[in-house]
Design a protein around this motif. Structure first.
Motif, PDB file in Angstrom:
ATOM      1  N   PRO A 244     -33.115  54.013 -33.694  1.00  0.00           N
ATOM      2  CA  PRO A 244     -33.365  55.379 -33.225  1.00  0.00           C
ATOM      3  C   PRO A 244     -34.167  56.152 -34.258  1.00  0.00           C
ATOM      4  O   PRO A 244     -34.238  55.759 -35.417  1.00  0.00           O
ATOM      5  CB  PRO A 244     -31.959  55.956 -33.065  1.00  0.00           C
ATOM      6  CG  PRO A 244     -31.146  55.232 -34.092  1.00  0.00           C
ATOM      7  CD  PRO A 244     -31.714  53.848 -34.167  1.00  0.00           C
ATOM      8  N   ALA A 245     -34.771  57.248 -33.825  1.00  0.00           N
ATOM      9  CA  ALA A 245     -35.513  58.083 -34.761  1.00  0.00           C
ATOM     10  C   ALA A 245     -34.584  58.542 -35.875  1.00  0.00           C
ATOM     11  O   ALA A 245     -33.422  58.886 -35.623  1.00  0.00           O
ATOM     12  CB  ALA A 245     -36.101  59.294 -34.038  1.00  0.00           C
ATOM     13  N   PRO A 246     -35.047  58.526 -37.121  1.00  0.00           N
ATOM     14  CA  PRO A 246     -34.193  58.972 -38.226  1.00  0.00           C
ATOM     15  C   PRO A 246     -33.609  60.358 -37.955  1.00  0.00           C
ATOM     16  O   PRO A 246     -34.314  61.280 -37.541  1.00  0.00           O
ATOM     17  CB  PRO A 246     -35.156  58.995 -39.420  1.00  0.00           C
ATOM     18  CG  PRO A 246     -36.197  57.975 -39.078  1.00  0.00           C
ATOM     19  CD  PRO A 246     -36.369  58.073 -37.583  1.00  0.00           C
ATOM     20  N   ALA A 247     -32.321  60.479 -38.175  1.00  0.00           N
ATOM     21  CA  ALA A 247     -31.643  61.749 -37.918  1.00  0.00           C
ATOM     22  C   ALA A 247     -32.106  62.795 -38.933  1.00  0.00           C
ATOM     23  O   ALA A 247     -32.325  62.501 -40.089  1.00  0.00           O
ATOM     24  CB  ALA A 247     -30.138  61.563 -38.003  1.00  0.00           C
ATOM     25  N   GLY A 248     -32.260  63.985 -38.495  1.00  0.00           N
ATOM     26  CA  GLY A 248     -32.664  65.065 -39.392  1.00  0.00           C
ATOM     27  C   GLY A 248     -33.179  66.247 -38.606  1.00  0.00           C
ATOM     28  O   GLY A 248     -33.861  66.074 -37.602  1.00  0.00           O
ATOM     29  N   ASP A 249     -32.805  67.440 -39.039  1.00  0.00           N
ATOM     30  CA  ASP A 249     -33.279  68.678 -38.419  1.00  0.00           C
ATOM     31  C   ASP A 249     -32.890  68.790 -36.956  1.00  0.00           C
ATOM     32  O   ASP A 249     -33.518  69.538 -36.194  1.00  0.00           O
ATOM     33  CB  ASP A 249     -34.790  68.819 -38.563  1.00  0.00           C
ATOM     34  CG  ASP A 249     -35.240  68.810 -40.014  1.00  0.00           C
ATOM     35  OD1 ASP A 249     -34.499  69.352 -40.850  1.00  0.00           O
ATOM     36  OD2 ASP A 249     -36.316  68.256 -40.303  1.00  0.00           O
TER      37      ASP A 249
END
Length: 426
Positions: A244-249
């Protein structure tokens, strides 16, 4: 006896389906011209799940005629689009046959980027300023109001064909000629049905993502955000994905909300939505959205990361049944596409070294010594890919990057790593 009707021929998809569908369970419907040009019967003779083809008009404005031309085969459980060009026809047949589907009007929205833009405007979904343009002069007029550049693209093609990111001062006449060239007609997957429509859009700045959403009767069953890597320069061809897309924001949350807002506005019922978004100023802006399986092996990345097959569960949902439960804690998977200098391939090295990288699950090279490598202007010109897994998206991407950099494709010119620098702001 066939249980599934696939609208839009894809030998690659049929080979994947062969892994979990019964023999003779899939009928393919597509344009007679497409089936003949691609040798559909000959190329699928070894695929057990393939039953037969039905030549019928399915593309552009012909889809509404299908229910009068194609009767539902006995025992049909689901109708699914095999590619972008079969999305509307699949929805039309599903509606006519009383089977689950996107809904004809929703399908029309996701086959035409002009409809998407109008829908998003009406629904208040953030997106770039845009207009339909009929010639280079209209494109230039629009560009004058875009100090950071603009995007020129066809409204109904796929795989980045004809799409260009243009800087201020670009040669718009030359760009118009490229975008409207007759070779930008979908390769052998789309018939030449006459003039295309074109859009000019303000160029967005920020990280780019795709979002995959599986729905059943308007209820979300699975969501994934995928980080994207793009080829630098004029042609925004996708050169990598991370799942998955890197978690953040809070990107995952806002993309989920944006996809659901788009689905509700379109009245999308059952199936897959694959949306493209650029997060500008912390807000997801709609690039475009398709109502079919994501390309670029994203479904494989999802299966590797989640241990759950988007493809298999899509087929389950399209019969009206419930999918398998999605694991809550995915690992990571990533793909890097290969690039090579334009010219004739003289050597190809590093494949064993790439395969030896920890986490690498697939190395696929589409060229060989003697092959002619064309400059990358759409997804069709990429030279292959590397897929890797890891404990999370970042780890998988690092492995895929390392492996891709070990592959060197030399053409008549200087050797160069097959992994060209890409925009890494996603």
């Amino acid at each position: 006896m066939p249980e599934y009707v696939l609208v839009g021929y894809s030998a690659d998809l049929l080979r994947i389906l062969d892994g979990f569908l019964a023999p003779d369970s899939v009928l393919v419907v597509d344009e007679p011209e497409v089936l003949a040009t691609r040798g559909a019967r000959d190329r699928t003779s070894e695929i057990a799940c393939f039953a037969d083809v039905i030549p019928a008009p399915v593309q552009d404005g012909a889809a509404h005629r299908l229910p009068d031309l194609v009767a539902p085969p006995p025992g049909t459980r689901a109708v699914l689009p095999g590619n972008d060009y079969g999305v509307v026809a699949a929805a039309v047949l599903a509606d006519a046959w009383g089977l689950p589907g996107a809904g004809t009007e929703a399908a029309r929205v996701f086959r035409d980027k002009r409809r998407q833009r109008r829908l998003a405007d009406d629904a208040g979904i953030p997106q770039p300023a845009w207009r339909e343009v009929a010639d280079a002069a209209e494109a230039a007029q629009f560009a004058a109001g875009c100090p950071h550049g603009f995007v020129l693209k066809p409204a109904t093609l796929q795989s980045s064909e004809g799409v260009q990111l243009l800087d201020p001062g670009a040669d718009i006449e030359a760009a118009w000629r490229h975008t409207t060239a007759r070779n930008a007609t979908g390769g052998t997957m789309r018939i030449d049905a006459g003039p295309l429509a074109y859009l000019a859009e303000r160029r967005l700045t920020g990280p780019e993502f795709s979002a995959e959403l599986l729905m059943r009767e308007g209820v979300p069953l699975f969501f994934n955000a995928t980080a994207k890597r793009l080829l630098g320069g004029v042609y925004p061809v996708e050169m990598g994905h991370v799942v998955p897309a890197p978690a953040g924001d809070g990107v995952d949350t806002v993309l989920r909300e944006s996809m659901m807002a788009l689905a509700r506005a379109a009245g999308f019922r059952t199936g897959i939505m694959h949306g493209e978004w650029i997060v500008e100023g912390g807000v997801p802006h709609l690039v475009e959205c398709a109502a079919r399986l994501p390309g670029d092996q994203i479904h494989r990345l999802i299966e590797l990361a989640y241990g759950w097959s988007l493809l298999e569960n899509w087929f389950v949902v399209m019969t009206g049944a419930a999918p398998a439960r999605v694991p809550e804690e995915p690992a990571g998977a990533a793909i890097r596409f290969l690039d090579a200098p334009h010219g004739r391939v003289t050597s190809l090295t590093g494949l064993d070294a790439a395969r030896s990288v920890s986490g690498v699950s697939d190395v696929n090279v589409a060229v060989d010594v003697g092959s002619l490598v064309e400059p990358i202007r759409s997804s069709w010109e990429r030279s292959g890919f590397v897929i890797a897994t890891g404990p999370d998206g970042e780890g998988a991407e690092a492995a895929a990057r390392t492996a891709s950099e070990r592959i060197v494709i030399t053409t008549r010119g200087a050797p160069r790593s097959a992994a060209r620098d890409v925009m890494d702001d996603a």
